[in-house]
Design a protein around this motif. Structure first.
Motif, PDB file in Angstrom:
ATOM      1  N   ASN A 121       0.863  -1.207   0.063  1.00 31.05           N
ATOM      2  CA  ASN A 121       0.107  -0.069  -0.108  1.00 31.05           C
ATOM      3  C   ASN A 121       0.833   1.277   0.028  1.00 31.05           C
ATOM      4  N   SER A 122       1.633   1.248  -1.170  1.00 33.46           N
ATOM      5  CA  SER A 122       2.721   2.237  -1.223  1.00 33.46           C
ATOM      6  C   SER A 122       2.503   3.714  -1.071  1.00 33.46           C
ATOM      7  N   ALA A 123       3.228   4.518  -0.612  1.00 36.81           N
ATOM      8  CA  ALA A 123       3.062   6.125  -0.740  1.00 36.81           C
ATOM      9  C   ALA A 123       3.867   6.568  -1.669  1.00 36.81           C
ATOM     10  N   LEU A 124       3.297   7.554  -2.313  1.00 36.36           N
ATOM     11  CA  LEU A 124       3.971   8.256  -3.181  1.00 36.36           C
ATOM     12  C   LEU A 124       3.877   9.913  -2.635  1.00 36.36           C
ATOM     13  N   SER A 143       0.004   3.573  -4.306  1.00 33.34           N
ATOM     14  CA  SER A 143      -1.478   3.245  -3.897  1.00 33.34           C
ATOM     15  C   SER A 143      -1.998   4.523  -3.189  1.00 33.34           C
ATOM     16  N   ARG A 144      -1.111   5.303  -2.747  1.00 34.17           N
ATOM     17  CA  ARG A 144      -1.763   6.677  -1.806  1.00 34.17           C
ATOM     18  C   ARG A 144      -0.735   7.708  -2.391  1.00 34.17           C
ATOM     19  N   ILE A 188      -5.189  -2.066  -3.149  1.00 32.12           N
ATOM     20  CA  ILE A 188      -6.248  -1.808  -4.271  1.00 32.12           C
ATOM     21  C   ILE A 188      -6.129  -2.860  -5.190  1.00 32.12           C
ATOM     22  N   PHE A 189      -5.095  -3.030  -5.973  1.00 37.74           N
ATOM     23  CA  PHE A 189      -4.653  -3.591  -7.182  1.00 37.74           C
ATOM     24  C   PHE A 189      -5.582  -3.476  -8.331  1.00 37.74           C
ATOM     25  N   GLY A 190      -5.521  -1.907  -8.621  1.00 37.68           N
ATOM     26  CA  GLY A 190      -6.224  -1.717  -9.819  1.00 37.68           C
ATOM     27  C   GLY A 190      -5.873  -0.104 -10.087  1.00 37.68           C
ATOM     28  N   PRO A 191      -6.374   0.168 -10.939  1.00 34.92           N
ATOM     29  CA  PRO A 191      -5.739   1.627 -11.633  1.00 34.92           C
ATOM     30  C   PRO A 191      -6.684   2.643 -10.850  1.00 34.92           C
ATOM     31  N   VAL A 192      -6.229   2.991  -9.657  1.00 36.89           N
ATOM     32  CA  VAL A 192      -6.965   3.837  -8.597  1.00 36.89           C
ATOM     33  C   VAL A 192      -5.804   4.582  -8.069  1.00 36.89           C
ATOM     34  N   ALA A 193      -5.995   5.981  -8.122  1.00 32.44           N
ATOM     35  CA  ALA A 193      -4.901   6.850  -7.422  1.00 32.44           C
ATOM     36  C   ALA A 193      -5.979   7.593  -6.360  1.00 32.44           C
ATOM     37  N   PRO A 194      -5.779   7.285  -5.170  1.00 33.76           N
ATOM     38  CA  PRO A 194      -6.381   8.004  -4.029  1.00 33.76           C
ATOM     39  C   PRO A 194      -5.126   9.160  -3.482  1.00 33.76           C
ATOM     40  N   VAL A 195      -5.647  10.519  -3.490  1.00 31.31           N
ATOM     41  CA  VAL A 195      -5.053  11.727  -3.051  1.00 31.31           C
ATOM     42  C   VAL A 195      -5.318  12.218  -1.545  1.00 31.31           C
ATOM     43  N   VAL A 196      -4.356  12.445  -0.987  1.00 35.13           N
ATOM     44  CA  VAL A 196      -4.708  12.938   0.472  1.00 35.13           C
ATOM     45  C   VAL A 196      -3.577  14.024   0.658  1.00 35.13           C
ATOM     46  N   SER A 197      -3.864  14.822   1.237  1.00 38.23           N
ATOM     47  CA  SER A 197      -3.054  16.156   1.523  1.00 38.23           C
ATOM     48  C   SER A 197      -2.316  16.155   2.978  1.00 38.23           C
ATOM     49  N   PHE A 198      -1.223  16.720   2.916  1.00 36.48           N
ATOM     50  CA  PHE A 198      -0.571  17.009   4.298  1.00 36.48           C
ATOM     51  C   PHE A 198      -0.025  18.511   4.130  1.00 36.48           C
ATOM     52  N   ASP A 199       0.206  18.891   5.485  1.00 35.67           N
ATOM     53  CA  ASP A 199       0.589  20.381   5.775  1.00 35.67           C
ATOM     54  C   ASP A 199       2.084  20.374   6.009  1.00 35.67           C
TER      55      ASP A 199
END
Length: 487
Positions: free
Chosen positions: A257-260, A291-292, A382-393
């Motif tokens: 569940n790798s973070a970018l 994945s994230r 996910i194992f699918g073509p999905v890009a969830p986006v989360v913000s940080f400060d």
């Protein structure tokens, strides 16, 4: 001459020769079209028993051969991958849904490359001199374990099989390979044919497609002391539990569940391209997928807009017939799982910026913004073509978010300030770290593996890791004369 003529293997399994297995035939289908690719033979536990017995007998003679004879087989196998690359790539494309570039990577980079690296492994030093306070020669040496069980998945069928099969053979072992039934041709038949043509003596490689019964029989067999498994974390845990009862070694490369992480000083256009590849390559069906997407709050809106635009314009279709960026997912259950995760995450409060739809097995590249930390696409693989986006400060929050997972396979950090990115990486447990790149990276020369729920460390790739994985260490002492003891 073609390498994978159906008349040789259709309906059969391989155990030094092609024969009909005890299991039922399985219809191999092309996920893009649903068309038949042929009947795949399957094995049962009885077939595993016979294969392991033959492997154990053949292995002793193989291990006793001069190292250069084993190396020669591996070199010829690599040359066959190169010689037949177009045919091999066509099979990978049709059976697994990969685009041409990914099929070529598996064939020429990983297929041929792993064989060449394994050939070099066969010629490498395999021990060291050790000091002793007594008057004797003291040294350690690495010896083959005997029979290695390899269980490989569907998503990169050539890469994830050959990276264990080739080094295991090179250091003197026999191999029993169970490919995923969904990709048993390019992940199993192909390897059997490659090594047949390369001159591997009969009985050293066994290709046994099958389901749970076959996998369990390999894991539980007392003459298979080492298991190399690539697949889901749940299955990896079950294998580890079973293997522990007989004190077997297991090499587990599991989920991710790798973070970018995208810092605020990046070139946004380039960062979006990197992020899109990390999430959408091979329809996201890669354990290392990005994945994230954790994006600094000052640029997150622009990042989402550009990533969504990129997702909407990426061509999706049949990679065997069209020039596309993304092919189909492997089957309907996989597609339905992806879609359920997306819809559940939308219900939890995520915002759909692009995608979220499918046509047959073709799932559109999907971008989700404002993703709650409890949403399935954030918490699970996910194992699918999905890009969830989360913000940080700030960096503290970025590190906290990146660490907020049981997985630890791959990490990407993008920033113009490399020192700042490296300092951030030091705070996040991960088997792989890529500064200014996405998370999907591997090479035959590099030890590969994850931590936490992603596996039990670097177990594949590079001479040191492969020697550790597929041999036992033995201490040897030699005296010139018998010693005098006070007995």
């Amino acid at each position: 001459m073609t390498l994978i003529d159906t008349y040789a293997w259709e309906g059969r399994i391989f155990s030094g020769e092609w024969f009909f297995g005890s299991g039922e035939h399985y219809q191999a289908t092309e996920p893009a079209t649903g068309k038949s690719l042929g009947l795949v033979g399957s094995a049962t536990a009885d077939d595993v028993q016979g294969a392991v017995e033959r492997a154990a007998r053949a292995q002793r003679e193989w291990a006793a051969l001069p190292y250069d004879e084993r190396a020669g087989v591996l070199r010829r196998a690599g040359q066959l991958f190169e010689k037949h690359h177009e045919e091999i790539e066509d099979w990978i494309i049709r059976e697994s849904g990969a685009i041409r570039a990914f099929a070529a990577h598996q064939t020429r980079n990983d297929g041929a490359g792993e064989c060449y690296e394994a050939a070099a492994l066969a010629t490498a030093p395999y021990g060291q001199l050790l000091r002793s306070h007594q008057q004797r020669l003291s040294f350690s040496r690495r010896l083959p374990v005997g029979v290695v069980g390899v269980i490989a998945p569907f998503n990169a069928p050539v890469t994830l099989a050959i990276r264990a099969v080739a080094p295991a053979l090179a250091v003197g072992n026999a191999v029993v390979l169970k490919p995923d039934l969904r990709t048993a041709i390019c992940g199993g038949v192909l390897l059997a044919r490659i090594f047949q043509e390369a001159g591997l003596p009969p009985g050293l490689l066994h290709m046994l497609p099958g389901g749970l019964e076959v996998g369990s029989a390999i894991v539980d067999h007392p003459q298979v002391p080492v298991i190399a498994f690539t697949g889901s974390t749940a299955t990896g845990r079950a294998i580890a539990t079973s293997a522990a009862r007989s004190l077997k070694r297991v090499h587990l490369e599991l989920g991710g569940n790798s973070a970018l992480i995208v810092l605020d000083d990046v070139d946004l256009e380039k960062a979006v391209s990197v992020g899109a590849f990390g999430s959408f390559h091979h329809a996201g069906q890669i354990c290392m997928a990005s994945s994230r997407h954790l994006v600094h709050s000052s640029i997150v809106d622009d990042y989402v807009a550009l990533l969504a635009e990129r997702a909407r314009t990426l061509p999706v279709g049949d990679p065997a017939r069209d020039d596309v960026a993304i092919g189909p997912v492997i089957d309907a259950p996989q597609r339905d799982r992806i879609h359920q995760m997306v819809t559940d995450s939308l219900d939890a409060g995520a915002r759909l910026a692009a995608g979220g739809t499918y046509d047959g097995l073709f799932y559109r590249p999907t971008v989700l913004a404002d993703v709650p930390l409890t949403a399935p696409v954030y918490c699970e693989e996910i194992f699918g073509p999905v890009a969830p986006v989360v913000s940080f400060d700030d960096l503290d929050q970025a590190a906290s978010l990146a660490c907020d997972t049981a997985y630890g396979l791959s990490l990407g950090i993008m920033s113009r300030d490399v020192a700042r990115a490296m300092t951030l990486a030091d705070r996040i447990p991960s088997g792989l770290v890529h500064i200014n790149d996405q998370t999907v990276n591997d090479e035959p020369t590099i030890p590969f593996g994850g931590v936490g729920d992603s596996g039990n460390g670097s177990r594949h790739g590079g001479h040191s890791a492969n020697l550790e994985a597929f041999t036992e260490s033995q201490w040897v002492t030699v005296r010139g004369e018998l010693p005098q003891y006070p007995f």
